[in-house]
Scaffold this active site. Structure first.
Site, PDB file in Angstrom:
ATOM      1  N   LYS A 185      48.956  37.169  33.139  1.00 55.88           N
ATOM      2  CA  LYS A 185      50.006  38.191  33.152  1.00 55.88           C
ATOM      3  C   LYS A 185      50.989  37.948  31.993  1.00 55.88           C
ATOM      4  O   LYS A 185      50.803  37.019  31.216  1.00 55.88           O
ATOM      5  CB  LYS A 185      50.708  38.183  34.516  1.00 55.88           C
TER       6      LYS A 185
HETATM    7  C1  LIG Z   1      47.800  40.370  39.351  1.00 54.13           C
HETATM    8  C2  LIG Z   1      48.110  41.464  40.319  1.00 54.13           C
HETATM    9  C3  LIG Z   1      48.564  41.223  41.631  1.00 54.13           C
HETATM   10  C4  LIG Z   1      48.550  39.878  42.275  1.00 54.13           C
HETATM   11  O1  LIG Z   1      49.096  38.862  41.605  1.00 54.13           O
HETATM   12  P1  LIG Z   1      48.473  37.385  41.715  1.00 54.13           P
HETATM   13  O2  LIG Z   1      49.525  36.551  41.093  1.00 54.13           O
HETATM   14  O3  LIG Z   1      47.190  37.394  40.936  1.00 54.13           O
HETATM   15  O4  LIG Z   1      48.248  37.074  43.152  1.00 54.13           O
HETATM   16  C5  LIG Z   1      48.949  42.296  42.402  1.00 54.13           C
HETATM   17  N1  LIG Z   1      48.868  43.553  41.962  1.00 54.13           N
HETATM   18  C6  LIG Z   1      48.406  43.836  40.724  1.00 54.13           C
HETATM   19  C7  LIG Z   1      48.362  45.262  40.286  1.00 54.13           C
HETATM   20  C8  LIG Z   1      47.999  42.810  39.873  1.00 54.13           C
HETATM   21  O5  LIG Z   1      47.524  43.097  38.653  1.00 54.13           O
END
Ligand SMILES: *Cc1c(COP(=O)(O)O)cnc(C)c1O
Length: 377
Positions: A185
């Site tokens: 991210k």
């Molecule tokens: C990455 C993501 C999540 C969850 O986050 P994690 O840290 O991977 O558990 C939730 N919603 C969306 C749209 C994502 O891209």
């Protein structure tokens, strides 16, 4: 292209390694303690909100789960776009609530409020807009809709850390926003995530529930104490962040404004410039580019040619992705019993192109040339 292109990747190095080693060698306390407190304070300072608005968790999914549990009673319904990472749905069902799959607007891939309105029932308690590809599009409309219908808003802002809506940072206005700090991210803490809310009832519930709902355990751990005599009144989880993760996250946060943000914006701008007007390619609408730090770059390719284009790109050494398989098609969420024609059409058109601060401008130009070549074939 010399090193193999990656669709996405963590950008971490010496500074993150030194921060982790400082926690190990100097502090020796790896669990949730003062480093997590400092990360929460750093996030709050970055956003410009009081420190007690920020609650970290060990994943973005955990943050969403804690937020839904804190704001929505079991058995109630949450409106959410089907075209999202399955984490949005899992977080809702984990809290005992019911995800109600909605259509998206094809030009932004964000929740279609006309469709959502048709799915309102007397059980609807909340709406979860997903800031797809980091775009908090039409967020004012989402809040107006929620106000009209008496709903909580839990923003799945996993893609949108550091992004703005009409000049204001996501998480600094509105109801509840949840971010992800997983490895790929906008910033990472290894894994991780956080909830940002001004609602101190929700905030305290999240703070306690991430530590098995042991009341006020966070406050003790932040000063190096433990809880021996305590009460528990709600279901909780082991969802807290560790000092090791926070150490990585703090370095990453410091790199966002000067390094990661500008790099991601610049690469997305090149994609837009190179692909504008190319027959067979449709770009998603975007806000003023300066408001968005894009986590992914997704284009629509005519469905008849999408898979062939993906194969041609793979053959040219360009990995692609597909964000996402709609959740309403998954067995656990109805296996396609609901019909969402716009979402299902988009599912056959979307292609995610490589985007992360380790990709160069030249590589993006080569990727676009390969894409144009594949479409002309
Ligand atoms: C990455 C993501 C999540 C969850 O986050 P994690 O840290 O991977 O558990 C939730 N919603 C969306 C749209 C994502 O891209």
């Amino acid at each position: 292209m010399s090193t193999p292109l990656r669709l996405s990747r963590s950008i971490v190095g010496q500074a993150e390694a030194e921060a982790v080693s400082r926690v190990i060698i100097e502090d020796g306390y790896l669990g949730m303690g003062s480093e997590v407190k400092r990360f929460e304070e750093d996030i709050a300072a970055f956003l410009g909100v009081p420190a007690n608005h920020v609650i970290t968790a060990n994943t973005g999914t955990a943050a969403l789960h804690l937020a839904v549990q804190a704001a929505v009673e079991p058995g109630r319904e949450v409106l959410v776009q089907s075209l999202t990472f399955v984490a949005s749905f899992q977080a809702i069902s984990a809290a005992g609530a019911v995800p109600v799959a909605c259509e998206v607007r094809p030009e932004t891939c964000t929740i279609d409020l006309d469709d959502a309105a048709r799915r309102l029932t007397d059980k609807t308690a909340a709406i979860m807009p997903v800031h797809y590809a980091s775009n908090p599009a039409y967020l004012d409309d989402v809040y107006a809709f929620a106000q009209r219908h008496g709903l909580r808003v839990i923003e799945d802002a996993a893609h949108a850390f550091g992004c703005r809506h009409d000049g204001r940072l996501v998480g600094t206005f509105g109801d509840i926003a949840c971010f992800s700090f997983d490895g790929i991210k906008n910033i990472t803490s290894g894994e991780g995530g956080c909830i940002v809310t001004a609602d101190q009832t929700v905030a305290q519930r999240c703070r306690d529930a991430r530590l098995l709902s042991v009341e006020n355990d966070t406050e003790k751990r932040f000063t190096g104490q433990r809880s021996w005599d305590f009460d528990v009144t709600r279901q909780g989880w082991r969802y807290h962040m560790s000092n090791l993760m926070a150490a990585i996250g703090r370095v990453q946060l410091s790199r966002l404004p000067g390094e990661f943000g500008p790099a991601r914006k610049a690469l997305a701008a090149i994609y837009r410039e190179e692909l504008a007007g190319v027959p067979g390619v449709t770009l998603f609408a975007t806000r003023p580019e300066d408001d968005i730090i894009p986590h992914i770059f997704v284009v629509r390719i005519d469905a008849a040619r999408r898979d062939a284009v993906k194969e041609a790109l793979a053959a040219a050494g360009v990995p692609t992705g597909m964000h996402y398989k709609p959740a309403h098609l998954l067995s656990f969420y109805g296996g396609g019993r609901t019909c969402l024609p716009v979402t299902e059409a988009l599912y056959h058109e979307i292609v995610t192109l490589p985007l992360h601060p380790g990709v160069t401008a030249e590589e993006v130009r080569v990727i676009c040339a390969e894409l144009r070549k594949a479409l002309a074939a």
